[in-house]
Design an enzyme around this catalytic site. Structure first.
Site, PDB file in Angstrom:
ATOM      1  N   GLY A 165       0.779  -1.236   0.000  1.00  0.00           N
ATOM      2  CA  GLY A 165       0.000   0.000   0.000  1.00  0.00           C
ATOM      3  C   GLY A 165       0.806   1.279   0.000  1.00  0.00           C
ATOM      4  O   GLY A 165       0.239   2.360  -0.123  1.00  0.00           O
ATOM      5  N   GLU A 200      -2.569   1.238 -13.016  1.00  0.00           N
ATOM      6  CA  GLU A 200      -3.608   0.212 -13.080  1.00  0.00           C
ATOM      7  C   GLU A 200      -4.983   0.838 -12.987  1.00  0.00           C
ATOM      8  O   GLU A 200      -5.162   1.852 -12.304  1.00  0.00           O
ATOM      9  CB  GLU A 200      -3.467  -0.754 -11.877  1.00  0.00           C
ATOM     10  CG  GLU A 200      -2.413  -1.799 -12.056  1.00  0.00           C
ATOM     11  CD  GLU A 200      -2.328  -2.768 -10.874  1.00  0.00           C
ATOM     12  OE1 GLU A 200      -3.026  -2.562  -9.863  1.00  0.00           O
ATOM     13  OE2 GLU A 200      -1.563  -3.713 -10.987  1.00  0.00           O
ATOM     14  N   HIS A 235      -3.511  -1.304   5.745  1.00  0.00           N
ATOM     15  CA  HIS A 235      -2.756  -2.364   5.085  1.00  0.00           C
ATOM     16  C   HIS A 235      -2.195  -3.411   6.038  1.00  0.00           C
ATOM     17  O   HIS A 235      -1.289  -4.157   5.686  1.00  0.00           O
ATOM     18  CB  HIS A 235      -1.663  -1.775   4.179  1.00  0.00           C
ATOM     19  CG  HIS A 235      -2.238  -0.830   3.158  1.00  0.00           C
ATOM     20  ND1 HIS A 235      -3.066  -1.251   2.152  1.00  0.00           N
ATOM     21  CD2 HIS A 235      -2.155   0.517   3.031  1.00  0.00           C
ATOM     22  CE1 HIS A 235      -3.459  -0.212   1.434  1.00  0.00           C
ATOM     23  NE2 HIS A 235      -2.924   0.873   1.960  1.00  0.00           N
ATOM     24  N   LYS A 237      -3.384  -6.732   7.946  1.00  0.00           N
ATOM     25  CA  LYS A 237      -4.471  -7.704   8.075  1.00  0.00           C
ATOM     26  C   LYS A 237      -4.728  -7.972   9.547  1.00  0.00           C
ATOM     27  O   LYS A 237      -3.785  -7.997  10.343  1.00  0.00           O
ATOM     28  CB  LYS A 237      -4.065  -9.023   7.398  1.00  0.00           C
ATOM     29  CG  LYS A 237      -3.843  -8.875   5.899  1.00  0.00           C
ATOM     30  CD  LYS A 237      -3.156 -10.112   5.326  1.00  0.00           C
ATOM     31  CE  LYS A 237      -2.848  -9.884   3.850  1.00  0.00           C
ATOM     32  NZ  LYS A 237      -1.880 -10.859   3.336  1.00  0.00           N
ATOM     33  N   GLU A 275      -1.169 -12.856  -4.650  1.00  0.00           N
ATOM     34  CA  GLU A 275      -2.257 -11.990  -4.180  1.00  0.00           C
ATOM     35  C   GLU A 275      -3.108 -11.495  -5.342  1.00  0.00           C
ATOM     36  O   GLU A 275      -2.560 -11.011  -6.342  1.00  0.00           O
ATOM     37  CB  GLU A 275      -1.694 -10.752  -3.472  1.00  0.00           C
ATOM     38  CG  GLU A 275      -0.982 -11.035  -2.185  1.00  0.00           C
ATOM     39  CD  GLU A 275      -0.597  -9.739  -1.457  1.00  0.00           C
ATOM     40  OE1 GLU A 275      -0.209  -9.845  -0.298  1.00  0.00           O
ATOM     41  OE2 GLU A 275      -0.687  -8.642  -2.052  1.00  0.00           O
ATOM     42  N   ASN A 289       4.072 -12.757  -2.892  1.00  0.00           N
ATOM     43  CA  ASN A 289       4.945 -12.778  -1.718  1.00  0.00           C
ATOM     44  C   ASN A 289       5.753 -14.064  -1.733  1.00  0.00           C
ATOM     45  O   ASN A 289       5.201 -15.151  -1.887  1.00  0.00           O
ATOM     46  CB  ASN A 289       4.124 -12.709  -0.434  1.00  0.00           C
ATOM     47  CG  ASN A 289       3.281 -11.457  -0.389  1.00  0.00           C
ATOM     48  OD1 ASN A 289       3.718 -10.390  -0.785  1.00  0.00           O
ATOM     49  ND2 ASN A 289       2.048 -11.593   0.058  1.00  0.00           N
ATOM     50  N   ARG A 291       7.505 -15.606   0.640  1.00  0.00           N
ATOM     51  CA  ARG A 291       7.856 -16.007   2.013  1.00  0.00           C
ATOM     52  C   ARG A 291       6.709 -16.808   2.622  1.00  0.00           C
ATOM     53  O   ARG A 291       5.628 -16.876   2.052  1.00  0.00           O
ATOM     54  CB  ARG A 291       8.046 -14.745   2.856  1.00  0.00           C
ATOM     55  CG  ARG A 291       6.776 -13.894   2.882  1.00  0.00           C
ATOM     56  CD  ARG A 291       6.762 -12.792   3.910  1.00  0.00           C
ATOM     57  NE  ARG A 291       5.444 -12.212   4.032  1.00  0.00           N
ATOM     58  CZ  ARG A 291       4.948 -11.247   3.265  1.00  0.00           C
ATOM     59  NH1 ARG A 291       5.675 -10.743   2.284  1.00  0.00           N
ATOM     60  NH2 ARG A 291       3.717 -10.792   3.450  1.00  0.00           N
ATOM     61  N   VAL A 294       2.107 -14.748   7.677  1.00  0.00           N
ATOM     62  CA  VAL A 294       1.520 -14.785   9.018  1.00  0.00           C
ATOM     63  C   VAL A 294       0.307 -15.722   9.039  1.00  0.00           C
ATOM     64  O   VAL A 294       0.140 -16.522   9.958  1.00  0.00           O
ATOM     65  CB  VAL A 294       1.094 -13.361   9.464  1.00  0.00           C
ATOM     66  CG1 VAL A 294       0.386 -13.409  10.815  1.00  0.00           C
ATOM     67  CG2 VAL A 294       2.287 -12.413   9.514  1.00  0.00           C
ATOM     68  N   ARG A 337      -5.616 -11.967  14.491  1.00  0.00           N
ATOM     69  CA  ARG A 337      -4.297 -11.505  14.943  1.00  0.00           C
ATOM     70  C   ARG A 337      -4.446 -10.763  16.260  1.00  0.00           C
ATOM     71  O   ARG A 337      -5.122  -9.728  16.325  1.00  0.00           O
ATOM     72  CB  ARG A 337      -3.662 -10.586  13.904  1.00  0.00           C
ATOM     73  CG  ARG A 337      -3.347 -11.316  12.606  1.00  0.00           C
ATOM     74  CD  ARG A 337      -2.410 -10.490  11.780  1.00  0.00           C
ATOM     75  NE  ARG A 337      -2.283 -11.064  10.454  1.00  0.00           N
ATOM     76  CZ  ARG A 337      -1.408 -10.637   9.552  1.00  0.00           C
ATOM     77  NH1 ARG A 337      -0.602  -9.625   9.840  1.00  0.00           N
ATOM     78  NH2 ARG A 337      -1.346 -11.202   8.365  1.00  0.00           N
TER      79      ARG A 337
HETATM   80  C1  MV4 Z   1      -5.317  -1.825  -5.725  1.00  0.00           C
HETATM   81  C2  MV4 Z   1      -6.576  -1.407  -5.253  1.00  0.00           C
HETATM   82  C3  MV4 Z   1      -7.536  -1.111  -6.199  1.00  0.00           C
HETATM   83  N1  MV4 Z   1      -7.266  -1.213  -7.523  1.00  0.00           N
HETATM   84  N2  MV4 Z   1      -5.091  -1.911  -7.056  1.00  0.00           N
HETATM   85  C4  MV4 Z   1      -3.137  -1.876  -1.494  1.00  0.00           C
HETATM   86  C5  MV4 Z   1      -1.944  -2.645  -1.050  1.00  0.00           C
HETATM   87  C6  MV4 Z   1      -1.310  -3.179  -2.262  1.00  0.00           C
HETATM   88  N3  MV4 Z   1      -0.812  -4.501  -1.991  1.00  0.00           N
HETATM   89  C7  MV4 Z   1      -2.355  -3.163  -3.309  1.00  0.00           C
HETATM   90  N4  MV4 Z   1      -3.426  -2.346  -2.790  1.00  0.00           N
HETATM   91  C8  MV4 Z   1      -4.505  -2.033  -3.549  1.00  0.00           C
HETATM   92  N5  MV4 Z   1      -4.320  -2.131  -4.887  1.00  0.00           N
HETATM   93  C9  MV4 Z   1      -6.040  -1.607  -7.918  1.00  0.00           C
HETATM   94  N6  MV4 Z   1      -5.776  -1.700  -9.219  1.00  0.00           N
HETATM   95  C10 MV4 Z   1      -6.788  -1.321  -3.869  1.00  0.00           C
HETATM   96  C11 MV4 Z   1      -5.745  -1.638  -3.004  1.00  0.00           C
HETATM   97  C12 MV4 Z   1      -6.072  -1.579  -1.597  1.00  0.00           C
HETATM   98  C13 MV4 Z   1      -6.107  -2.741  -0.803  1.00  0.00           C
HETATM   99  C14 MV4 Z   1      -5.780  -3.991  -1.316  1.00  0.00           C
HETATM  100  C15 MV4 Z   1      -5.811  -5.124  -0.536  1.00  0.00           C
HETATM  101  C16 MV4 Z   1      -6.197  -5.026   0.791  1.00  0.00           C
HETATM  102  C17 MV4 Z   1      -6.523  -3.815   1.333  1.00  0.00           C
HETATM  103  C18 MV4 Z   1      -6.482  -2.663   0.551  1.00  0.00           C
HETATM  104  C19 MV4 Z   1      -6.822  -1.415   1.112  1.00  0.00           C
HETATM  105  C20 MV4 Z   1      -6.772  -0.303   0.331  1.00  0.00           C
HETATM  106  C21 MV4 Z   1      -6.388  -0.365  -1.027  1.00  0.00           C
END
Ligand code: MV4
Length: 452
Positions: A165, A200, A235, A237, A275, A289, A291, A294, A337
């Site tokens: 994030g 994206e 961000h 969990k 993911e 990821n 690894r 958790v 958690r």
């Molecule tokens: C995104 C998204 C919406 N659209 N990508 C946040 C962390 C990073 N690993 C990717 N993330 C996101 N990517 C697109 N194209 C929204 C998020 C996001 C999110 C993703 C997973 C779990 C929680 C989140 C909280 C806010 C935004």
């Protein structure tokens, strides 16, 4: 097989790895900072080495110190756990060069997946569905606007070195694009020393669904099903479940096979997690990821597979004996958690645990490294334990979870347990109807009601 494994981590994951090593008859070496001298992972290991002062940068992230600990103890492998050096390609390469096995994928695969642009390119070539967007780095504002017009707004500008994030900027329209692009670039430069960004399509209400894989680096790989980890705050969990409540078994097996086949083609070695964002019945790859995670215990519970044991076996060069058709998903598991922090403000709450009584009974697993009289330190992550509960189905799992949270006692510090008692009463949680924004909205709503 290895004769001695050094565990380059602390807390509950260090214990988790110790347990797997003991069952395999492998000697264990704990490493620790000064303040961690009394930690459970140090007590339970066969040997221990103090690797530096309390800040992680001087101890658990201190590569020369960890190498010296390997040399002193004669460890032939290192398990990095999660966080710290677990996805540091340079650390994996240095160990490879010293003929010490890094229990994880090759430094090459860590490097590819650490760069989100390269990761996405690789995923696309391997046939994994991705979020529509730029094909690589977006180097000019003009190019950014062109891509925005092609895929349609809103879009996200993401840092190639980001993940978790950090370094994301939203552009709702062409007017906002130039600003989002340059802000993302300069933030990425400051945070990661790399200003490469990509673009994206923004998905408004997705769920976060991830697939667990394990490969042996010789072309055999399997998937261990999925987890829904949508309940996050900033961000982080806090609640993970397997299987994902929104998927049918056909969807599970279809996306699982796509991912397993991709890992075979890649000759991926070790445990990994792919993911996805999941929206309107479609999967969109975001990151991989490289690894142990958790939340791996929920997958272990429903598959009856010891993922850390498999990690150690394949790292030792043994072939993966797991067969996809023999892997089944039984019942439902949820992990909560337990963090040493206020469940509402999430302000850290280090200090002495004056009383400790973990939950127990049928279908309950507690992974923790705390005890009565233990002092939670302020230097490290606030995760102090994980409550993992299983049931024949999601309904039974939730009922068991309620009673397990009720009987869990940690006195002396604040924890996230009271938050879970509240969440378990929420209709959307009970029905499994939540997306990645649900928790933040719930906290805003309920904290306001409480007048805080
Ligand atoms: C995104 C998204 C919406 N659209 N990508 C946040 C962390 C990073 N690993 C990717 N993330 C996101 N990517 C697109 N194209 C929204 C998020 C996001 C999110 C993703 C997973 C779990 C929680 C989140 C909280 C806010 C935004």
């Amino acid at each position: 097989m290895f004769s001695k494994v050094l565990i380059a981590n602390r807390g509950e994951i260090a214990l988790r790895i110790l347990r797997a090593c003991k069952e395999l008859g492998i000697q264990t070496v704990a490493v620790h900072s000064v303040a961690d001298a009394h930690a459970m992972h140090v007590r339970l290991a066969d040997e221990s080495v103090c690797i530096g002062p309390n800040p992680a940068s001087e101890s658990y992230l201190n590569i020369p110190s960890i190498l010296a600990a390997c040399e002193i103890t004669g460890a032939d492998a290192v398990h990095p756990g999660y966080g710290f050096l677990s996805e540091n390609a340079r650390f994996a390469r240095i160990l490879e060069e010293h003929n010490i096995t890094f229990i994880g994928p090759s430094s090459h695969h860590i490097e590819i997946m650490g760069d989100k642009i390269q990761a996405k390119k690789t995923a696309m070539e391997l046939g994994i569905p991705c979020v529509p967007g730029s094909t690589g780095e977006v180097k000019t504002a003009e190019e950014a606007r062109k891509i925005g017009a092609e895929i349609g707004y809103p879009v996200l500008v993401k840092a190639a070195s980001g993940g978790g994030g950090r370094g994301m900027k939203l552009a709702n329209s062409a007017e906002e694009m130039a600003n989002a692009w340059s802000m993302a670039r300069s933030e990425a430069k400051t945070a990661f020393g790399d200003d490469a960004v990509y673009i994206e399509k923004y998905l408004a209400k997705p769920r976060h669904i991830e697939i667990q894989v394990i490969g042996d680096g010789r072309g055999h790989a399997v998937h261990l099903g999925d987890r829904d980890c949508s309940l996050q705050r900033r961000h982080q969990k806090i609640w993970e479940e397997a299987t994902a409540p929104s998927l049918s078994s056909k969807q599970r097996s279809d996306i699982g096979m796509i991912v397993a086949n991709a890992m075979k083609k890649l000759k991926y070695a070790g445990a990994g997690t792919i993911e996805f964002l999941y929206e309107d019945g479609e999967f969109y790859f975001i990151e991989m990821n490289t690894r142990i995670q958790v939340e791996h215990p929920v997958t272990e519970r429903i598959t009856n597979i010891d993922i850390v044991y498999e990690q150690i076996r394949v790292a030792a060069g043994e072939e993966l004996r797991l067969k996809q058709e023999e892997i089944t998903f039984w019942g439902h598991a949820i992990e909560l958690r337990i963090n040493a922090e206020d469940g509402r403000t999430f302000i850290p709450s280090p200090g002495k645990i004056t009383y400790y009584h973990p939950a127990g009974g049928v279908g309950v697993r507690v992974d923790a490294a705390i005890y009565q009289g233990y002092t939670v330190l302020p230097y490290y992550d606030s995760l102090i334990g994980k409550l993992i509960v299983h049931g024949r189905d999601r309904k039974e799992c939730l009922q068991r979870l309620s009673r397990a949270v009720d009987e869990f006692i940690i006195d002396g510090i604040n924890t996230t347990l009271p938050l879970f008692q509240d969440l378990l009463k929420e209709p959307d949680i009970i029905s499994g109807d939540y997306d990645i924004h649900w928790l933040e909205k719930y906290l805003a709503r309920t904290n306001q009601q409480a007048g805080s």
